[in-house]
Design a protein around this motif. Structure first.
Motif, PDB file in Angstrom:
ATOM      1  N   UNK A 167       0.807  -1.210   0.000  1.00  0.00           N
ATOM      2  CA  UNK A 167       0.000   0.000   0.000  1.00  0.00           C
ATOM      3  C   UNK A 167       0.843   1.264   0.000  1.00  0.00           C
ATOM      4  N   UNK A 168       2.005   1.224   0.652  1.00  0.00           N
ATOM      5  CA  UNK A 168       2.860   2.419   0.690  1.00  0.00           C
ATOM      6  C   UNK A 168       3.325   2.778  -0.716  1.00  0.00           C
ATOM      7  N   UNK A 169       3.741   1.768  -1.470  1.00  0.00           N
ATOM      8  CA  UNK A 169       4.176   2.029  -2.839  1.00  0.00           C
ATOM      9  C   UNK A 169       3.019   2.540  -3.691  1.00  0.00           C
ATOM     10  N   UNK A 170       1.817   1.999  -3.470  1.00  0.00           N
ATOM     11  CA  UNK A 170       0.655   2.474  -4.221  1.00  0.00           C
ATOM     12  C   UNK A 170       0.337   3.932  -3.880  1.00  0.00           C
ATOM     13  N   UNK A 171       0.460   4.282  -2.611  1.00  0.00           N
ATOM     14  CA  UNK A 171       0.212   5.664  -2.189  1.00  0.00           C
ATOM     15  C   UNK A 171       1.219   6.604  -2.842  1.00  0.00           C
ATOM     16  N   UNK A 172       2.484   6.200  -2.866  1.00  0.00           N
ATOM     17  CA  UNK A 172       3.525   7.019  -3.499  1.00  0.00           C
ATOM     18  C   UNK A 172       3.240   7.162  -4.994  1.00  0.00           C
ATOM     19  N   UNK A 173       2.873   6.057  -5.622  1.00  0.00           N
ATOM     20  CA  UNK A 173       2.563   6.081  -7.049  1.00  0.00           C
ATOM     21  C   UNK A 173       1.412   7.041  -7.353  1.00  0.00           C
ATOM     22  N   UNK A 174       0.333   6.975  -6.568  1.00  0.00           N
ATOM     23  CA  UNK A 174      -0.824   7.839  -6.796  1.00  0.00           C
ATOM     24  C   UNK A 174      -0.463   9.305  -6.598  1.00  0.00           C
ATOM     25  N   UNK A 175       0.393   9.576  -5.640  1.00  0.00           N
ATOM     26  CA  UNK A 175       0.821  10.957  -5.386  1.00  0.00           C
ATOM     27  C   UNK A 175       1.664  11.480  -6.540  1.00  0.00           C
ATOM     28  N   UNK A 202      -3.356   3.476 -12.322  1.00  0.00           N
ATOM     29  CA  UNK A 202      -3.775   4.536 -11.401  1.00  0.00           C
ATOM     30  C   UNK A 202      -5.196   4.294 -10.900  1.00  0.00           C
ATOM     31  N   UNK A 203      -6.091   3.847 -11.770  1.00  0.00           N
ATOM     32  CA  UNK A 203      -7.459   3.543 -11.336  1.00  0.00           C
ATOM     33  C   UNK A 203      -7.470   2.412 -10.313  1.00  0.00           C
ATOM     34  N   UNK A 204      -6.681   1.366 -10.570  1.00  0.00           N
ATOM     35  CA  UNK A 204      -6.593   0.266  -9.608  1.00  0.00           C
ATOM     36  C   UNK A 204      -6.034   0.750  -8.276  1.00  0.00           C
ATOM     37  N   UNK A 205      -4.990   1.577  -8.339  1.00  0.00           N
ATOM     38  CA  UNK A 205      -4.332   2.053  -7.123  1.00  0.00           C
ATOM     39  C   UNK A 205      -5.293   2.871  -6.268  1.00  0.00           C
ATOM     40  N   UNK A 206      -6.038   3.760  -6.897  1.00  0.00           N
ATOM     41  CA  UNK A 206      -6.979   4.583  -6.136  1.00  0.00           C
ATOM     42  C   UNK A 206      -8.049   3.723  -5.483  1.00  0.00           C
ATOM     43  N   UNK A 207      -8.555   2.734  -6.192  1.00  0.00           N
ATOM     44  CA  UNK A 207      -9.573   1.848  -5.632  1.00  0.00           C
ATOM     45  C   UNK A 207      -9.015   1.031  -4.464  1.00  0.00           C
ATOM     46  N   UNK A 234     -13.093  12.006  -7.437  1.00  0.00           N
ATOM     47  CA  UNK A 234     -12.851  10.937  -8.401  1.00  0.00           C
ATOM     48  C   UNK A 234     -11.471  10.324  -8.203  1.00  0.00           C
ATOM     49  N   UNK A 235     -10.504  11.146  -7.787  1.00  0.00           N
ATOM     50  CA  UNK A 235      -9.142  10.644  -7.563  1.00  0.00           C
ATOM     51  C   UNK A 235      -8.983   9.981  -6.208  1.00  0.00           C
ATOM     52  N   UNK A 236     -10.024  10.043  -5.375  1.00  0.00           N
ATOM     53  CA  UNK A 236      -9.950   9.445  -4.048  1.00  0.00           C
ATOM     54  C   UNK A 236      -9.198  10.290  -3.049  1.00  0.00           C
ATOM     55  N   UNK A 258      -6.433   1.766  -2.507  1.00  0.00           N
ATOM     56  CA  UNK A 258      -6.155   2.637  -1.367  1.00  0.00           C
ATOM     57  C   UNK A 258      -7.452   3.018  -0.653  1.00  0.00           C
ATOM     58  N   UNK A 259      -8.499   3.274  -1.442  1.00  0.00           N
ATOM     59  CA  UNK A 259      -9.789   3.619  -0.846  1.00  0.00           C
ATOM     60  C   UNK A 259     -10.367   2.442  -0.079  1.00  0.00           C
ATOM     61  N   UNK A 260     -10.272   1.248  -0.638  1.00  0.00           N
ATOM     62  CA  UNK A 260     -10.778   0.057   0.042  1.00  0.00           C
ATOM     63  C   UNK A 260      -9.977  -0.242   1.305  1.00  0.00           C
ATOM     64  N   UNK A 261      -8.683   0.040   1.274  1.00  0.00           N
ATOM     65  CA  UNK A 261      -7.862  -0.167   2.466  1.00  0.00           C
ATOM     66  C   UNK A 261      -8.285   0.778   3.583  1.00  0.00           C
ATOM     67  N   UNK A 262      -8.555   2.045   3.222  1.00  0.00           N
ATOM     68  CA  UNK A 262      -9.026   3.005   4.221  1.00  0.00           C
ATOM     69  C   UNK A 262     -10.370   2.578   4.789  1.00  0.00           C
ATOM     70  N   UNK A 263     -11.250   2.100   3.908  1.00  0.00           N
ATOM     71  CA  UNK A 263     -12.565   1.643   4.353  1.00  0.00           C
ATOM     72  C   UNK A 263     -12.433   0.466   5.314  1.00  0.00           C
TER      73      UNK A 263
END
Length: 303
Positions: free
Chosen positions: A3-11, A65-70, A134-136, A72-77
């Motif tokens: 998840x950390x790498x996904x967060x960095x990627x989305x940023x 990017x779409x997968x990453x945002x989803x 939309x970007x989460x 990350x959002x599901x992880x927060x949920x």
């Protein structure tokens, strides 16, 4: 893949440069580059087109990017729902400053059941607020009904909205304005359009809601029916209100500004139009955590 790498990627995908992403994430550019390379290794594909000065998402990166945002959002949920009252909740609401001002207290009351939560009110024009949703990047967006009825380019079938009431625009003046003539400044005083239009106005050059450059049409006043002299153009809401308080100009602003004790409402007896906007709270239902659903129920009076 983590998840950390996904967060960095989305940023990095959102920011204009690697340096800007590093500043937001409080990491070094080297650490960010390593995270991106690690993610690309996990996926066995390149996500960016690299040049000496910047990174640009390629087609694979756009899909990821779409997968990453989803994810990350599901992880927060999941984190919020599993931990319940102990969860670290961050309520991030984006919208025009004028709507955030109007509904900040209402939103804060809806979040009162989560005393450990923090709330971020992010000032953005309507389309930008929906794009952030939309970007989460935010949990909710505040917009007017006009945007929703037009089904903005950013609208998603996964989103839902709830009305938070109607915003009515009103002619306002400071207590020292010449129209009052030294009389006691009571709300709802009546004047004719001839009396009102003899005085200067202050107006934003851009709509306070959508940010579009509309000139005399930016505040909703019907200049085609009641042409006025706009002596002051001020896009900053607080500076605009200061000009009204000074008594130098009238303004056509939302009625909730009357919470300001130094402002007085005028009624124009021969004015046949009224500008009103319905305000909506928008959120993503697909990835909504339990606390988000509870906040909506509180706002709609279902609790």
């Amino acid at each position: 893949m983590n998840l950390i790498d996904l967060k960095i990627f989305a940023c990095v995908a959102r920011q204009p440069s690697l340096g800007a992403a590093a500043q937001e994430l409080h990491l070094t550019p080297s650490a960010i580059s390593k995270a991106l390379r690690r993610l690309e290794g996990d996926l066995d594909t390149v996500l960016f087109d690299r040049s000496a000065k910047q990174l640009s998402l390629n087609a694979s990166g756009q899909r990821m990017l779409d997968f990453a945002r989803n994810m990350l959002s599901m992880a927060d949920q999941a984190r919020a729902d599993v931990r319940g009252d102990d969860a670290s909740i961050s309520c991030r609401v984006a919208g025009p400053a004028i709507l955030l001002w109007r509904h900040a207290e209402q939103l804060a009351q809806a979040m009162a059941a989560y005393p450990a939560a923090d709330m971020h009110l992010l000032s953005m024009y309507e389309e930008d607020a929906l794009a952030a949703l939309a970007r989460g990047e935010v949990s909710h967006a505040l917009v007017t009904g006009e945007v929703l009825h037009g089904r903005t380019a950013h609208w998603s079938a996964d989103w839902a909205s709830v009305s938070l009431g109607t915003l009515r625009l009103q002619l306002l003046a400071g207590k020292q304005h010449p129209l009052l003539g030294g009389a006691a400044s009571q709300q709802g005083q009546n004047f004719t359009s001839t009396q009102v239009l003899a005085h200067d106005f202050v107006s934003p050059a851009r709509s306070l809601l959508c940010g579009k450059q509309r000139g005399k049409h930016s505040d909703g006043w019907r200049d085609d029916q009641f042409p006025r002299r706009i002596a002051y153009w001020i896009d900053d809401l607080q500076l605009l209100l200061a000009m009204v308080r000074s008594g130098k100009a009238l303004a056509y602003l939302p009625d909730f500004a009357l919470d300001d004790a130094d402002l007085v409402r005028f009624e124009v007896t021969d004015c046949g139009f009224q500008c009103m906007e319905e305000v909506h709270l928008v959120w993503n239902t697909r990835n909504a955590a339990q606390w988000q659903q509870a906040v909506v129920r509180t706002l709609t009076g279902e609790n």
